[in-house]
Write a protein that holds these residues in place. Structure first.
Motif, mmCIF file in Angstrom:
data_model
loop_
_atom_site.group_PDB
_atom_site.id
_atom_site.type_symbol
_atom_site.label_atom_id
_atom_site.label_comp_id
_atom_site.label_asym_id
_atom_site.label_seq_id
_atom_site.Cartn_x
_atom_site.Cartn_y
_atom_site.Cartn_z
ATOM 1 N N PHE A 76 1.863 6.638 -8.845
ATOM 2 C CA PHE A 76 1.670 5.657 -9.707
ATOM 3 C C PHE A 76 3.098 5.078 -10.484
ATOM 4 C CE2 PHE A 76 0.983 4.756 -14.306
ATOM 5 C CZ PHE A 76 0.107 3.823 -14.467
ATOM 6 N N LEU A 77 4.011 5.879 -10.777
ATOM 7 C CA LEU A 77 5.267 5.407 -11.341
ATOM 8 C C LEU A 77 5.893 4.489 -10.313
ATOM 9 C CD1 LEU A 77 6.517 8.519 -13.512
ATOM 10 C CD2 LEU A 77 5.209 6.684 -14.339
ATOM 11 N N CYS A 78 6.128 4.860 -9.315
ATOM 12 C CA CYS A 78 6.806 3.999 -8.070
ATOM 13 C C CYS A 78 6.227 2.677 -8.090
ATOM 14 C CB CYS A 78 6.877 4.865 -6.949
ATOM 15 S SG CYS A 78 8.164 6.223 -6.941
ATOM 16 N N PRO A 102 13.686 0.290 -0.961
ATOM 17 C CA PRO A 102 13.711 1.746 -0.587
ATOM 18 C C PRO A 102 12.159 2.339 -0.274
ATOM 19 C CG PRO A 102 14.978 1.336 -2.550
ATOM 20 C CD PRO A 102 14.205 0.210 -2.155
ATOM 21 N N PHE A 103 11.294 1.422 -0.386
ATOM 22 C CA PHE A 103 9.817 1.990 -0.155
ATOM 23 C C PHE A 103 9.101 1.460 1.067
ATOM 24 C CE2 PHE A 103 10.875 2.259 -4.801
ATOM 25 C CZ PHE A 103 10.681 3.661 -5.045
ATOM 26 N N VAL A 104 10.020 0.659 1.653
ATOM 27 C CA VAL A 104 9.092 -0.019 2.597
ATOM 28 C C VAL A 104 9.481 0.390 4.129
ATOM 29 C CG1 VAL A 104 9.320 -2.282 3.958
ATOM 30 C CG2 VAL A 104 9.203 -2.149 1.485
ATOM 31 N N LEU A 137 11.237 8.702 4.989
ATOM 32 C CA LEU A 137 10.301 9.507 5.399
ATOM 33 C C LEU A 137 9.174 10.100 4.225
ATOM 34 C CD1 LEU A 137 12.466 11.783 7.721
ATOM 35 C CD2 LEU A 137 10.850 10.091 8.402
ATOM 36 N N VAL A 138 9.774 9.650 2.968
ATOM 37 C CA VAL A 138 8.891 10.284 1.907
ATOM 38 C C VAL A 138 8.679 8.958 1.029
ATOM 39 C CG1 VAL A 138 9.166 11.448 -0.401
ATOM 40 C CG2 VAL A 138 10.090 12.540 1.490
ATOM 41 N N THR A 139 9.431 8.234 0.756
ATOM 42 C CA THR A 139 9.412 7.006 -0.221
ATOM 43 C C THR A 139 8.105 6.066 0.458
ATOM 44 O OG1 THR A 139 11.241 5.718 0.858
ATOM 45 C CG2 THR A 139 11.442 6.989 -1.057
ATOM 46 N N SER A 140 8.199 5.857 1.670
ATOM 47 C CA SER A 140 7.201 4.947 2.174
ATOM 48 C C SER A 140 5.756 5.279 2.059
ATOM 49 C CB SER A 140 7.475 4.727 3.585
ATOM 50 O OG SER A 140 7.366 5.875 4.666
ATOM 51 N N PHE A 141 5.571 6.457 1.509
ATOM 52 C CA PHE A 141 4.185 6.859 1.125
ATOM 53 C C PHE A 141 3.896 6.871 -0.342
ATOM 54 C CE2 PHE A 141 5.059 9.254 5.456
ATOM 55 C CZ PHE A 141 3.819 9.165 5.873
ATOM 56 N N LEU A 142 4.863 6.377 -0.907
ATOM 57 C CA LEU A 142 4.650 6.363 -2.587
ATOM 58 C C LEU A 142 4.367 5.000 -3.122
ATOM 59 C CD1 LEU A 142 7.822 8.504 -3.483
ATOM 60 C CD2 LEU A 142 5.379 9.231 -3.047
ATOM 61 N N ILE A 143 4.072 4.147 -2.635
ATOM 62 C CA ILE A 143 3.718 2.707 -2.866
ATOM 63 C C ILE A 143 2.374 2.371 -2.546
ATOM 64 C CG2 ILE A 143 4.295 0.325 -2.811
ATOM 65 C CD1 ILE A 143 6.033 1.901 -4.491
ATOM 66 N N TYR A 147 4.113 -1.374 6.706
ATOM 67 C CA TYR A 147 5.323 -1.305 5.845
ATOM 68 C C TYR A 147 5.021 -0.225 4.781
ATOM 69 C CZ TYR A 147 3.690 -5.289 3.299
ATOM 70 O OH TYR A 147 3.040 -6.408 2.680
ATOM 71 N N LEU A 148 3.704 -0.133 4.335
ATOM 72 C CA LEU A 148 3.407 0.776 3.190
ATOM 73 C C LEU A 148 2.409 2.026 3.894
ATOM 74 C CD1 LEU A 148 2.656 -1.626 0.377
ATOM 75 C CD2 LEU A 148 4.780 -0.573 0.720
ATOM 76 N N LEU A 149 2.900 3.172 3.872
ATOM 77 C CA LEU A 149 2.077 3.790 4.692
ATOM 78 C C LEU A 149 1.183 4.873 3.872
ATOM 79 C CD1 LEU A 149 4.949 5.300 7.135
ATOM 80 C CD2 LEU A 149 3.180 3.386 7.338
ATOM 81 N N LEU A 150 1.306 4.565 2.419
ATOM 82 C CA LEU A 150 0.376 5.397 1.715
ATOM 83 C C LEU A 150 -1.116 5.154 2.111
ATOM 84 C CD1 LEU A 150 -0.223 7.295 -0.955
ATOM 85 C CD2 LEU A 150 -0.413 5.040 -2.257
#
Length: 251
Positions: A23-25, A38-40, A56-62, A118-121
């Protein structure tokens, strides 16, 4: 405010941490407080030297923008909470962490090879949905305003991706379905029907990490609670009495 904090802190810790980060990201990126770079996810950035390991982590946060920030965050929390609290597959916190690591390790190369996502969430959300609903077969689930069999929920999500965002987003979601099904096959289907072992048991180092001391709130502040000793005895007597050795009968 304290009541809200208490409710928040009483939610499942893994679900709480990941949902808050998502949510915050997402809010930070879409209000332009954070840079989206950094999230793509971009496989070329993982193959360069030095690699952008944080992807490996940030691409799952958006999430996707607008209402997806609310809906995707809600679904992430719902399915993580179900798995963390109610799933027989994850009796310990480290089992849940290992599931997330394994699923992400499958989603990332699949997207690098098969999609332009490019967004893996989306993929992680489909994986969570698939795994959570395996224990709910025969039950009904609410998908927005309609009721569907619980095990069809991941396919309903994939259909909404296709209708509202196109084939590319649906393909990203499919990689999550493949990852979750592979995990289910290796940990449940093969051991039950193939009479074989769990092929991807939770690594011991995760159990070691989870055995770190915790904290307990007291009227004087926070106190450290050491990990439980498996060899310790239980009973009605205080620990200080039991530590003195075996009792002796009087008379």
């Amino acid at each position: 405010m304290s009541d809200v904090t208490t409710i928040y802190m009483n939610t499942p810790p893994i679900a709480r941490t990941i949902t808050t980060a998502v949510f915050l990201c997402s809010v930070g990126v879409y209000t332009h407080m954070l840079n989206i770079e950094p999230f793509v996810f971009n496989v070329a950035r993982l193959l360069k030297w030095p690699p952008d390991i944080y992807l490996l982590v940030t691409s799952f946060l958006i999430t996707w923008p607008q209402l997806s920030v609310l809906f995707d965050t809600y679904f992430v929390y719902t399915y993580l909470s179900q798995l963390e609290n109610n799933s027989s597959k994850f009796p310990k916190k480290e089992d849940m962490l290992w599931y997330l690591i394994f699923v992400a390790s499958v989603i990332i190369p699949l997207n690098g090879l098969l999609t332009s996502g490019y967004l893996l969430l989306d993929a992680m959300l489909i994986a969570l949905c698939y795994t959570a609903t395996q224990d709910q077969r025969g039950m009904k689930a609410h998908f927005y305003v309609v009721s569907v069999p619980a095990q069809l929920m991941p396919y309903c999500l994939l259909l909404t991706y296709l209708l509202f965002s196109g084939v590319d987003r649906m393909m990203v979601g499919l990689t999550g379905l493949i990852a979750a099904h592979l995990h289910d096959f290796l940990t449940r289907i093969y051991p039950e029907f193939g009479n074989g072992p769990n092929l991807i048991p939770t690594p011991g180092f995760l159990s070691w990490i989870m055995r770190t001391p915790g904290t307990r709130n007291t009227v004087y502040g926070s106190a450290t609670v050491p990990p439980a000793d498996k060899g310790s005895r239980s009973g009605p007597l205080p620990n200080s009495w039991r530590a003195k050795g075996p009792g002796r009968r009087l008379g």
